[in-house]
Design an enzyme around this catalytic site. Structure first.
Site, PDB file in Angstrom:
ATOM      1  N   GLU A  71     -10.651   5.986   4.572  1.00 23.25           N
ATOM      2  CA  GLU A  71     -11.479   5.420   3.497  1.00 23.25           C
ATOM      3  C   GLU A  71     -10.977   4.053   3.026  1.00 23.25           C
ATOM      4  O   GLU A  71     -11.760   3.145   2.737  1.00 23.25           O
ATOM      5  CB  GLU A  71     -11.497   6.404   2.311  1.00 23.25           C
TER       6      GLU A  71
ATOM      7  N   VAL B 180     -11.857   0.053   4.484  1.00 21.08           N
ATOM      8  CA  VAL B 180     -12.972  -0.832   4.118  1.00 21.08           C
ATOM      9  C   VAL B 180     -13.167  -0.762   2.603  1.00 21.08           C
ATOM     10  O   VAL B 180     -13.256   0.330   2.036  1.00 21.08           O
ATOM     11  CB  VAL B 180     -14.289  -0.402   4.801  1.00 21.08           C
TER      12      VAL B 180
ATOM     13  N   GLU C 148      -2.754 -14.844   1.234  1.00 23.20           N
ATOM     14  CA  GLU C 148      -1.453 -14.692   1.886  1.00 23.20           C
ATOM     15  C   GLU C 148      -0.944 -16.030   2.406  1.00 23.20           C
ATOM     16  O   GLU C 148      -1.721 -16.975   2.585  1.00 23.20           O
ATOM     17  CB  GLU C 148      -1.597 -13.712   3.038  1.00 23.20           C
TER      18      GLU C 148
ATOM     19  N   GLY D 297      -5.701  -4.707  -3.182  1.00 20.68           N
ATOM     20  CA  GLY D 297      -4.729  -4.481  -4.252  1.00 20.68           C
ATOM     21  C   GLY D 297      -4.013  -3.163  -4.087  1.00 20.68           C
ATOM     22  O   GLY D 297      -4.540  -2.222  -3.494  1.00 20.68           O
TER      23      GLY D 297
ATOM     24  N   ILE E 168     -12.980   1.053  -3.159  1.00 23.66           N
ATOM     25  CA  ILE E 168     -14.403   1.417  -3.306  1.00 23.66           C
ATOM     26  C   ILE E 168     -14.729   2.592  -2.384  1.00 23.66           C
ATOM     27  O   ILE E 168     -14.480   2.516  -1.186  1.00 23.66           O
ATOM     28  CB  ILE E 168     -15.330   0.240  -2.901  1.00 23.66           C
TER      29      ILE E 168
ATOM     30  N   VAL F  15       0.833  -1.210   0.000  1.00 27.72           N
ATOM     31  CA  VAL F  15       0.000   0.000   0.000  1.00 27.72           C
ATOM     32  C   VAL F  15       0.870   1.264   0.000  1.00 27.72           C
ATOM     33  O   VAL F  15       0.659   2.190  -0.799  1.00 27.72           O
ATOM     34  CB  VAL F  15      -0.984   0.009   1.198  1.00 27.72           C
TER      35      VAL F  15
ATOM     36  N   LYS G 117     -13.847  -4.867   9.276  1.00 25.47           N
ATOM     37  CA  LYS G 117     -14.496  -3.942   8.336  1.00 25.47           C
ATOM     38  C   LYS G 117     -15.957  -3.693   8.717  1.00 25.47           C
ATOM     39  O   LYS G 117     -16.428  -2.562   8.634  1.00 25.47           O
ATOM     40  CB  LYS G 117     -14.382  -4.502   6.916  1.00 25.47           C
TER      41      LYS G 117
ATOM     42  N   ASP H 288     -10.768 -10.366   9.129  1.00 27.01           N
ATOM     43  CA  ASP H 288     -10.649  -9.161   8.291  1.00 27.01           C
ATOM     44  C   ASP H 288     -12.041  -8.565   8.029  1.00 27.01           C
ATOM     45  O   ASP H 288     -12.256  -7.356   8.205  1.00 27.01           O
ATOM     46  CB  ASP H 288      -9.948  -9.547   6.979  1.00 27.01           C
TER      47      ASP H 288
ATOM     48  N   LYS I 100      -7.392  -1.246   8.838  1.00 22.42           N
ATOM     49  CA  LYS I 100      -8.719  -1.562   9.420  1.00 22.42           C
ATOM     50  C   LYS I 100      -8.619  -2.047  10.854  1.00 22.42           C
ATOM     51  O   LYS I 100      -9.480  -1.776  11.673  1.00 22.42           O
ATOM     52  CB  LYS I 100      -9.458  -2.578   8.551  1.00 22.42           C
TER      53      LYS I 100
HETATM   54  N1  HSE Z   1      -7.056  -9.464   2.741  1.00 19.64           N
HETATM   55  C1  HSE Z   1      -8.013  -8.476   2.374  1.00 19.64           C
HETATM   56  C2  HSE Z   1      -9.013  -9.088   1.391  1.00 19.64           C
HETATM   57  C3  HSE Z   1      -7.305  -7.293   1.783  1.00 19.64           C
HETATM   58  O1  HSE Z   1      -8.782 -10.197   0.896  1.00 19.64           O
HETATM   59  O2  HSE Z   1     -10.040  -8.488   1.121  1.00 19.64           O
HETATM   60  C4  HSE Z   1      -8.071  -6.012   1.818  1.00 19.64           C
HETATM   61  O3  HSE Z   1      -8.454  -5.613   3.084  1.00 19.64           O
END
Ligand code: HSE
Length: 401
Positions: free
Chosen positions: A124, A127, A185, A298, A131, A12, A200, A196, A100
């Protein structure tokens, strides 16, 4: 000219530096925000990197430089990132973050810190990756009484489920393939266990309903228990399986919030959100349903959202943007297991036994040796657990109505 420090130079962080460098002129032309990355904080060396001369290893260089007005935190987690974000705000710098976990765990505290100092804390990218969802929730939909927010919040699990549905493959095989292709990952726990998506939905719920929800308060079920048999039964019923994060207020004003796989009709908009795409549906009393769709992860999609926040922070250097929520408490979150919904059940029993135990059911016309798959009438999870006692129940999955 707004001088910026980027913390972290991974996927990122490097995307943020790249987007500001590549699109700086366009950004300045369109928004009058003139941005310059002055520092990149990273522990590693990057010999030969085009931005090598911007690298610093000591956060106090950034903290003590009055020229830096915005810090873009792209480290992740709640270790160094939390310390640096607190220090940045305390030293008078606005913060933008894609993290997040940081916001889901410490958003309330950090927003208060930013408010006390009349600074911006924008997130922003935390989440939905690229988008636009948090700004629309906070601004464009501000006229609405929001009642529910839910959606596909994790790209990795959506990719895995899509492949399982398309090719009828088992979870483990698809996960391995996704890891080899770099979609999942090496340690996929946060994605496949739903953590994750949980972070969110906590952020979405806090912005939608004004109170902080901590991940520990959220019932979270991932996709590791979903089998090829479940998917086959779902397909026979004209349904697909998707991992959803969901938050809604009940009649007492308490929050029902959870993360879990759901069966949904294949005509449902969310059923057709495939691969790594995310989609979020917001229900408001004036707008009705509105859906946000796009790439949820991404390098460049996420950087796009981080840089948009940097632009916003630079344009609101004097007038802080109002983003705030108060702390919630354990009382605020209702018991998600008490919420009645329909369930898909796969069990080793006959149809007569299933009807005797679960009452009115809709049997799915799919034959698997010694198994039955059916959908119940709306009942709480406690009701399903009670009916399952003494039977060989193989799967229980929520159904989205
Ligand atoms: N590991 C997360 C996903 C990345 O697959 O959506 C983005 O938060």
């Amino acid at each position: 000219m707004a001088k910026i420090a980027v913390l972290g130079y991974g996927v990122v962080g490097s995307g943020v530096v790249e987007v500001i460098h590549k699109n700086g002129r366009t950004i300045a032309g369109k928004t009058r925000a003139d941005l310059e990355v002055k520092y990149i904080l990273t522990r590693r060396d990057y010999p030969g990197d085009p931005f090598e001369e911007l690298i610093v290893k000591d956060f106090s260089v950034i903290e003590n430089d009055p020229e830096i007005t915005i810090v873009a935190e792209c480290i992740g987690g709640c270790g160094a990132a939390l310390e640096y974000v607190r220090r940045a705000l305390k030293s008078g710098k606005s913060v933008v973050t894609s993290n997040k976990e940081l916001i889901a765990e410490h958003g309330c505290e950090l927003l208060s810190l930013a408010k006390e100092r009349n600074l911006n804390l924008l997130f922003e990218a935390s989440v939905g990756g690229g988008i636009p969802i948090l700004r629309p929730l906070n601004q464009c939909l501000a006229a609405n009484e929001l009642t529910e927010v839910y959606g596909i919040l994790n790209g990795t699990t959506n990719y895995i489920l899509t492949k399982m549905i398309r090719h009828g493959l088992p979870f483990d095989e698809v996960l391995k393939d996704a890891q080899q292709k770099g979609y999942a990952e090496a340690d996929p726990t946060a994605d496949i266990e739903g953590f994750d998506a949980c972070r969110k939905i906590c952020i979405l719920a806090a912005l939608s309903f004004g109170k902080h929800v901590y991940p520990r308060q959220v019932k979270t079920v991932g996709i590791t228990q979903i089998t090829a048999e479940d998917i086959a039964f779902a397909s026979a019923a004209g349904m697909r399986v998707k991992l959803l994060g969901r938050a809604m207020l009940n009649e007492e004003g308490k929050l029902i919030i959870y993360v879990a796989p759901h069966l949904m009709d294949e005509e449902n908009q969310l059923a057709n959100v495939e691969d790594v795409f995310n989609a979020i549906i917001v229900k408001g009393d004036a707008i009705g349903d509105v859906m946000f769709y796009g790439k949820g992860a991404g390098k460049l999609p996420t950087a796009s959202a981080v840089v948009a926040d940097v632009i916003d922070a630079s344009k609101h250097a004097e007038s802080r943007k109002y983003i705030h929520w108060v702390d919630g408490n354990d009382d605020y979150v209702a018991d998600a297991d008490a919420y009645p919904m329909r369930w898909f059940v796969r069990a080793a029993m006959t149809e007569d036994e299933a009807r005797a135990k679960f009452g009115k059911i809709t049997v799915i016309p799919h034959q698997t040796e010694g198994q039955i798959g059916f959908i119940t009438e709306p009942v709480s999870r406690y009701g399903i657990n009670a009916a399952s006692e003494g039977c060989e129940v193989l799967s229980v999955i929520s159904v989205l109505d």
